[in-house]
Write a protein that holds these residues in place. Structure first.
Motif, PDB file in Angstrom:
ATOM      1  N   ALA A  95       3.801  35.615  75.338  1.00  0.00           N
ATOM      2  CA  ALA A  95       2.919  34.984  74.701  1.00  0.00           C
ATOM      3  C   ALA A  95       1.491  34.688  76.319  1.00  0.00           C
ATOM      4  O   ALA A  95       0.610  34.086  76.682  1.00  0.00           O
ATOM      5  N   LEU A  98      -0.857  36.309  78.279  1.00  0.00           N
ATOM      6  CA  LEU A  98      -1.865  36.459  77.681  1.00  0.00           C
ATOM      7  C   LEU A  98      -2.758  35.398  77.637  1.00  0.00           C
ATOM      8  O   LEU A  98      -4.226  34.882  77.305  1.00  0.00           O
ATOM      9  N   VAL A  99      -2.260  34.086  78.620  1.00  0.00           N
ATOM     10  CA  VAL A  99      -2.857  32.845  78.313  1.00  0.00           C
ATOM     11  C   VAL A  99      -3.953  33.175  79.228  1.00  0.00           C
ATOM     12  O   VAL A  99      -3.454  32.621  80.859  1.00  0.00           O
ATOM     13  N   ASN A 113      -0.912  23.806  76.256  1.00  0.00           N
ATOM     14  CA  ASN A 113      -1.297  24.396  75.460  1.00  0.00           C
ATOM     15  C   ASN A 113      -0.904  23.793  74.506  1.00  0.00           C
ATOM     16  O   ASN A 113      -1.966  23.741  73.389  1.00  0.00           O
ATOM     17  N   SER A 120      -5.362  27.879  67.403  1.00  0.00           N
ATOM     18  CA  SER A 120      -5.114  29.077  68.564  1.00  0.00           C
ATOM     19  C   SER A 120      -4.374  29.635  69.308  1.00  0.00           C
ATOM     20  O   SER A 120      -4.177  29.883  70.183  1.00  0.00           O
ATOM     21  N   ASP A 122      -1.737  29.727  71.990  1.00  0.00           N
ATOM     22  CA  ASP A 122      -0.732  31.210  71.778  1.00  0.00           C
ATOM     23  C   ASP A 122       0.819  30.487  72.276  1.00  0.00           C
ATOM     24  O   ASP A 122       1.753  31.518  71.455  1.00  0.00           O
ATOM     25  N   THR A 123       0.818  29.959  72.621  1.00  0.00           N
ATOM     26  CA  THR A 123       2.237  29.417  72.857  1.00  0.00           C
ATOM     27  C   THR A 123       3.103  28.914  71.909  1.00  0.00           C
ATOM     28  O   THR A 123       4.797  28.569  71.516  1.00  0.00           O
ATOM     29  N   PHE A 181       5.033  37.618  70.060  1.00  0.00           N
ATOM     30  CA  PHE A 181       4.550  37.988  69.746  1.00  0.00           C
ATOM     31  C   PHE A 181       2.817  39.002  69.561  1.00  0.00           C
ATOM     32  O   PHE A 181       3.706  39.232  70.465  1.00  0.00           O
ATOM     33  N   ARG A 183      -1.471  38.810  68.746  1.00  0.00           N
ATOM     34  CA  ARG A 183      -2.567  38.263  68.669  1.00  0.00           C
ATOM     35  C   ARG A 183      -3.979  39.033  68.540  1.00  0.00           C
ATOM     36  O   ARG A 183      -3.567  40.496  68.969  1.00  0.00           O
ATOM     37  N   ASP A 191     -10.704  34.790  75.091  1.00  0.00           N
ATOM     38  CA  ASP A 191     -10.053  34.519  75.508  1.00  0.00           C
ATOM     39  C   ASP A 191      -9.464  33.807  74.140  1.00  0.00           C
ATOM     40  O   ASP A 191      -8.445  32.857  74.701  1.00  0.00           O
ATOM     41  N   ALA A 193      -7.563  33.715  70.365  1.00  0.00           N
ATOM     42  CA  ALA A 193      -7.315  34.425  69.035  1.00  0.00           C
ATOM     43  C   ALA A 193      -7.946  34.761  67.912  1.00  0.00           C
ATOM     44  O   ALA A 193      -9.054  33.382  67.712  1.00  0.00           O
ATOM     45  N   ASN A 196      -3.383  35.092  64.949  1.00  0.00           N
ATOM     46  CA  ASN A 196      -2.238  35.220  66.315  1.00  0.00           C
ATOM     47  C   ASN A 196      -0.938  35.364  64.971  1.00  0.00           C
ATOM     48  O   ASN A 196      -1.133  34.412  63.544  1.00  0.00           O
TER      49      ASN A 196
END
Length: 295
Positions: A95, A98-99, A113, A120, A122-123, A181, A183, A191, A193, A196
């Motif tokens: 994750a 990907l941030v 985050n 959405s 990511d973490t 993980f 997405r 950027d 998702a 995910n």
């Protein structure tokens, strides 16, 4: 942008007192990748901005045999630059890499985050499947909250106006356990998702039976969603494609997405099933070191 007062306390109790004195008008600054944009657009207009990056408890990153402790102001890059953490908690590495781009990862924080409370985020799903606890402090005292209960709606959290998310405590994974993980985004330039999913599995010593599991999905409900029923369906079951397919269908049915410019309800529910399936297969691969049966 509205004028504001900038404060940079160096002690947690000092920050708590500032938040109490300006409850409702103070905003904590961690990475600032979202807050500064919101302030420029007028979406947020705090009277006081409290810089969290000089408070040791919020910038601490510690790993031992019992747990991982992540300060709320620890950046994504700080985390994924630690090979020992990436090895022990691979879904967090999935994750945090990907941030945003590399510049964003050097500023964006795990606490920020989460507290931005985007469905959405990511973490959030990896932290949920690892059973992370949010450590919260105010001038009134401290409390812990499971991460899956931190976000209460888009842009809303369970934090009171005077409370600070100090850190996240992530229990050490069990033996024969791993997570993943994944997405889906419509293109590299967007950027955010469309959907995910994160999955964690704990296997027996033989690597054939799933002792327990946790599944979380994002961007398909008002908050990142812990799908407890999907994990329960895996408990005590063989680690194979049929078992995974059942859990993935449960995750799909738990999703309550909306139609928007990034995807339709039908597409997003299908994505949840696909991503959950793939995340479970990847988690099993990591836990056993051998590829499980694929669909």
């Amino acid at each position: 942008m509205k004028d504001f007062q900038y404060l940079a306390p160096r002690k947690l109790d000092e920050a708590a007192q500032i938040m109490a004195a300006h409850a409702g008008a103070a905003q904590l600054l961690a990475g600032g990748t979202d807050l500064l944009i919101f302030m420029r657009s007028g979406r947020k207009a705090p009277e006081v901005v409290v810089d969290a990056k000089k408070i040791p408890e919020l910038t601490r990153l510690e790993l031992d045999t019992q747990q991982l402790n992540i300060g709320a102001a620890v950046t994504c890059r700080t985390l994924w630059e630690r090979p020992d953490i990436c090895t022990a908690y691979p879904a967090l590495a999935d994750a945090t890499t990907l941030v945003g781009g590399i510049q964003i990862q050097g500023r964006a924080t795990l606490g920020g985050n989460l507290c931005n409370a985007a469905p959405s985020a990511d973490t959030a799903p990896p932290l949920i499947v690892y059973g992370a606890l949010a450590n919260i402090v105010s001038a009134r005292g401290s409390r812990q909250l499971p991460v899956e209960r931190l976000c209460t709606g888009p842009g809303r959290t369970a934090l009171a106006d005077d409370e600070i998310l100090v850190s996240l405590t992530v229990p050490a994974p069990a033996a024969h356990s791993s997570a993943a993980f994944l997405r889906f985004i419509p293109r590299n330039e967007m950027d955010i998702a469309v959907a995910n999913a994160a999955a964690r599995v704990d296997l027996d010593a033989a690597g054939e039976t799933i002792k327990s599991a946790r599944i979380a999905i994002g961007a398909v409900a008002p908050t990142p969603l812990f799908v407890e029923a999907a994990g329960a369906a895996l408990r005590g079951q063989p680690a194979n494609a049929d078992t995974i397919a059942t859990a993935a269908r449960i995750a799909r049915d738990a999703a309550t997405p909306i139609d928007d410019m990034r995807g339709t309800i039908t597409h997003r529910k299908q994505l949840v099933e696909v991503l959950t399936t793939r995340a479970l297969h990847r988690a099993l691969t990591r836990a056993t070191g051998a590829q499980p049966d694929e669909q």
